[in-house]
Each structure stands twice: as C-alpha cells, then as structure tokens.
Design a protein around this motif. Structure first.
Motif, PDB file in Angstrom:
ATOM      1  N   GLN A  14       0.830  -1.205   0.000  1.00  0.00           N
ATOM      2  CA  GLN A  14       0.000   0.000   0.000  1.00  0.00           C
ATOM      3  C   GLN A  14       0.866   1.257   0.000  1.00  0.00           C
ATOM      4  OE1 GLN A  14      -2.651   0.245   3.354  1.00  0.00           O
ATOM      5  NE2 GLN A  14      -4.004   1.680   2.316  1.00  0.00           N
ATOM      6  N   VAL A  15       1.937   1.249   0.767  1.00  0.00           N
ATOM      7  CA  VAL A  15       2.839   2.401   0.797  1.00  0.00           C
ATOM      8  C   VAL A  15       3.462   2.627  -0.581  1.00  0.00           C
ATOM      9  CG1 VAL A  15       5.067   3.207   1.709  1.00  0.00           C
ATOM     10  CG2 VAL A  15       3.328   2.341   3.267  1.00  0.00           C
ATOM     11  N   GLU A  16       3.843   1.536  -1.248  1.00  0.00           N
ATOM     12  CA  GLU A  16       4.419   1.672  -2.587  1.00  0.00           C
ATOM     13  C   GLU A  16       3.419   2.282  -3.562  1.00  0.00           C
ATOM     14  OE1 GLU A  16       5.732  -2.264  -3.543  1.00  0.00           O
ATOM     15  OE2 GLU A  16       7.483  -2.143  -2.228  1.00  0.00           O
ATOM     16  N   LEU A  17       2.176   1.816  -3.502  1.00  0.00           N
ATOM     17  CA  LEU A  17       1.148   2.363  -4.392  1.00  0.00           C
ATOM     18  C   LEU A  17       0.894   3.841  -4.099  1.00  0.00           C
ATOM     19  CD1 LEU A  17      -1.420  -0.585  -4.469  1.00  0.00           C
ATOM     20  CD2 LEU A  17       0.036   0.201  -6.337  1.00  0.00           C
ATOM     21  N   LEU A  18       0.817   4.185  -2.826  1.00  0.00           N
ATOM     22  CA  LEU A  18       0.571   5.578  -2.461  1.00  0.00           C
ATOM     23  C   LEU A  18       1.757   6.465  -2.841  1.00  0.00           C
ATOM     24  CD1 LEU A  18      -1.200   5.088   0.976  1.00  0.00           C
ATOM     25  CD2 LEU A  18      -2.228   5.899  -1.156  1.00  0.00           C
ATOM     26  N   THR A  19       2.955   5.933  -2.733  1.00  0.00           N
ATOM     27  CA  THR A  19       4.143   6.693  -3.136  1.00  0.00           C
ATOM     28  C   THR A  19       4.117   6.967  -4.637  1.00  0.00           C
ATOM     29  OG1 THR A  19       5.434   5.757  -1.322  1.00  0.00           O
ATOM     30  CG2 THR A  19       6.668   6.678  -3.157  1.00  0.00           C
ATOM     31  N   GLN A  20       3.736   5.952  -5.414  1.00  0.00           N
ATOM     32  CA  GLN A  20       3.628   6.147  -6.862  1.00  0.00           C
ATOM     33  C   GLN A  20       2.559   7.178  -7.195  1.00  0.00           C
ATOM     34  OE1 GLN A  20       2.906   2.263  -8.517  1.00  0.00           O
ATOM     35  NE2 GLN A  20       4.955   1.528  -8.051  1.00  0.00           N
ATOM     36  N   ARG A  63       2.482  14.883  -7.962  1.00  0.00           N
ATOM     37  CA  ARG A  63       3.499  15.947  -7.943  1.00  0.00           C
ATOM     38  C   ARG A  63       3.915  16.325  -9.356  1.00  0.00           C
ATOM     39  NH1 ARG A  63       7.764  14.343  -3.144  1.00  0.00           N
ATOM     40  NH2 ARG A  63       6.563  15.214  -1.419  1.00  0.00           N
ATOM     41  N   SER A  64       4.079  15.325 -10.195  1.00  0.00           N
ATOM     42  CA  SER A  64       4.466  15.573 -11.576  1.00  0.00           C
ATOM     43  C   SER A  64       3.377  16.365 -12.305  1.00  0.00           C
ATOM     44  CB  SER A  64       4.727  14.242 -12.278  1.00  0.00           C
ATOM     45  OG  SER A  64       5.011  14.451 -13.636  1.00  0.00           O
ATOM     46  N   ARG A  65       2.140  15.943 -12.116  1.00  0.00           N
ATOM     47  CA  ARG A  65       1.024  16.656 -12.752  1.00  0.00           C
ATOM     48  C   ARG A  65       0.925  18.088 -12.235  1.00  0.00           C
ATOM     49  NH1 ARG A  65      -4.023  12.964 -11.887  1.00  0.00           N
ATOM     50  NH2 ARG A  65      -5.033  14.807 -12.743  1.00  0.00           N
ATOM     51  N   LEU A  66       1.141  18.276 -10.940  1.00  0.00           N
ATOM     52  CA  LEU A  66       1.105  19.616 -10.368  1.00  0.00           C
ATOM     53  C   LEU A  66       2.204  20.493 -10.961  1.00  0.00           C
ATOM     54  CD1 LEU A  66      -0.015  21.660  -8.327  1.00  0.00           C
ATOM     55  CD2 LEU A  66       1.509  20.641  -6.618  1.00  0.00           C
ATOM     56  N   GLY A  67       3.391  19.922 -11.095  1.00  0.00           N
ATOM     57  CA  GLY A  67       4.494  20.678 -11.706  1.00  0.00           C
ATOM     58  C   GLY A  67       4.179  21.087 -13.132  1.00  0.00           C
ATOM     59  N   ALA A  68       3.587  20.176 -13.887  1.00  0.00           N
ATOM     60  CA  ALA A  68       3.222  20.492 -15.275  1.00  0.00           C
ATOM     61  C   ALA A  68       2.146  21.573 -15.312  1.00  0.00           C
ATOM     62  CB  ALA A  68       2.735  19.227 -15.983  1.00  0.00           C
ATOM     63  N   ALA A  69       1.166  21.479 -14.420  1.00  0.00           N
ATOM     64  CA  ALA A  69       0.106  22.497 -14.375  1.00  0.00           C
ATOM     65  C   ALA A  69       0.684  23.853 -14.001  1.00  0.00           C
ATOM     66  CB  ALA A  69      -0.974  22.083 -13.385  1.00  0.00           C
ATOM     67  N   ARG A  70       1.605  23.872 -13.051  1.00  0.00           N
ATOM     68  CA  ARG A  70       2.247  25.144 -12.672  1.00  0.00           C
ATOM     69  C   ARG A  70       2.982  25.756 -13.849  1.00  0.00           C
ATOM     70  NH1 ARG A  70       4.499  23.414  -6.896  1.00  0.00           N
ATOM     71  NH2 ARG A  70       2.826  24.267  -5.632  1.00  0.00           N
ATOM     72  N   SER A  71       3.674  24.911 -14.594  1.00  0.00           N
ATOM     73  CA  SER A  71       4.404  25.409 -15.766  1.00  0.00           C
ATOM     74  C   SER A  71       3.452  26.016 -16.789  1.00  0.00           C
ATOM     75  CB  SER A  71       5.205  24.277 -16.414  1.00  0.00           C
ATOM     76  OG  SER A  71       6.205  23.829 -15.549  1.00  0.00           O
ATOM     77  N   ARG A  72       2.322  25.353 -17.010  1.00  0.00           N
ATOM     78  CA  ARG A  72       1.345  25.894 -17.959  1.00  0.00           C
ATOM     79  C   ARG A  72       0.772  27.215 -17.467  1.00  0.00           C
ATOM     80  NH1 ARG A  72      -0.172  20.466 -17.986  1.00  0.00           N
ATOM     81  NH2 ARG A  72      -2.080  20.880 -16.803  1.00  0.00           N
ATOM     82  N   VAL A  73       0.465  27.311 -16.177  1.00  0.00           N
ATOM     83  CA  VAL A  73      -0.071  28.562 -15.621  1.00  0.00           C
ATOM     84  C   VAL A  73       0.971  29.665 -15.730  1.00  0.00           C
ATOM     85  CG1 VAL A  73      -0.806  29.704 -13.487  1.00  0.00           C
ATOM     86  CG2 VAL A  73      -1.760  27.482 -14.104  1.00  0.00           C
ATOM     87  N   ASP A  74       2.220  29.337 -15.402  1.00  0.00           N
ATOM     88  CA  ASP A  74       3.281  30.346 -15.527  1.00  0.00           C
ATOM     89  C   ASP A  74       3.433  30.817 -16.969  1.00  0.00           C
ATOM     90  OD1 ASP A  74       3.806  30.244 -12.817  1.00  0.00           O
ATOM     91  OD2 ASP A  74       5.532  28.898 -13.006  1.00  0.00           O
ATOM     92  N   ALA A  75       3.343  29.894 -17.921  1.00  0.00           N
ATOM     93  CA  ALA A  75       3.445  30.270 -19.339  1.00  0.00           C
ATOM     94  C   ALA A  75       2.280  31.165 -19.734  1.00  0.00           C
ATOM     95  CB  ALA A  75       3.485  29.018 -20.201  1.00  0.00           C
ATOM     96  N   LEU A  76       1.078  30.851 -19.256  1.00  0.00           N
ATOM     97  CA  LEU A  76      -0.074  31.699 -19.561  1.00  0.00           C
ATOM     98  C   LEU A  76       0.085  33.084 -18.938  1.00  0.00           C
ATOM     99  CD1 LEU A  76      -3.003  29.155 -19.138  1.00  0.00           C
ATOM    100  CD2 LEU A  76      -2.248  30.242 -21.262  1.00  0.00           C
ATOM    101  N   LEU A  77       0.591  33.147 -17.725  1.00  0.00           N
ATOM    102  CA  LEU A  77       0.794  34.440 -17.070  1.00  0.00           C
ATOM    103  C   LEU A  77       1.823  35.282 -17.823  1.00  0.00           C
ATOM    104  CD1 LEU A  77       0.780  33.420 -13.297  1.00  0.00           C
ATOM    105  CD2 LEU A  77      -0.983  34.682 -14.539  1.00  0.00           C
TER     106      LEU A  77
END
Length: 70
Positions: free
Chosen positions: A34-40, A46-60
């Motif tokens: 369960q810990v392994e699945l939750l870590t994944q 986190r990866s998706r959040l980073g990508a979304a931040r990059s898109r928002v920064d590009a739009l700004l």
C-alpha cells in the motif's frame, strides 16, 4: 523438571506466537504494498502539479502587463 502439562502449555503458546507472527508478516507485506502504491500516486500527482504550474506560468507570461494596458 517441567511436567508434561507445562510443556504442552509452552508448546501451545509457541504455536500461537507463530500464528500471530505469520499474521503480522502478511499484514506488513500488505502495508508495504500500500505504501508503494501511495508513493507512486503521490509522485504522479506531484508531476502533474508541476506540469500544471508550468502551464499557468506560461499563460501568465503571455498576459499583457497591467501597467502598459492602462
């Protein structure tokens, strides 16, 4: 010297301890899985959040400057 009933009691306790130990091993294996699945999942989020931040920064960056628009 220990009587036969004492030996039997000790043997029963050892058997119960072994059963409990096996149960704990199975539980631990499930928790590790369960810990392994939750870590994944966390890493993916986190990866998706980073990508979304990059898109928002590009739009700004593409928005006109408020001072120059006024």
């Amino acid at each position: 010297m220990a009587s036969a009933s004492q030996v039997e009691q000790i043997a029963e306790r050892v058997e119960r301890l072994l059963v409990r130990y096996e149960e704990l091993q199975r539980t631990n294996a499930l928790l590790v899985q369960q810990v392994e699945l939750l870590t994944q999942e966390r890493d993916s989020l986190r990866s998706r959040l980073g990508a979304a931040r990059s898109r928002v920064d590009a739009l700004l960056e593409r928005l006109p400057d408020i001072k120059s628009a006024a």
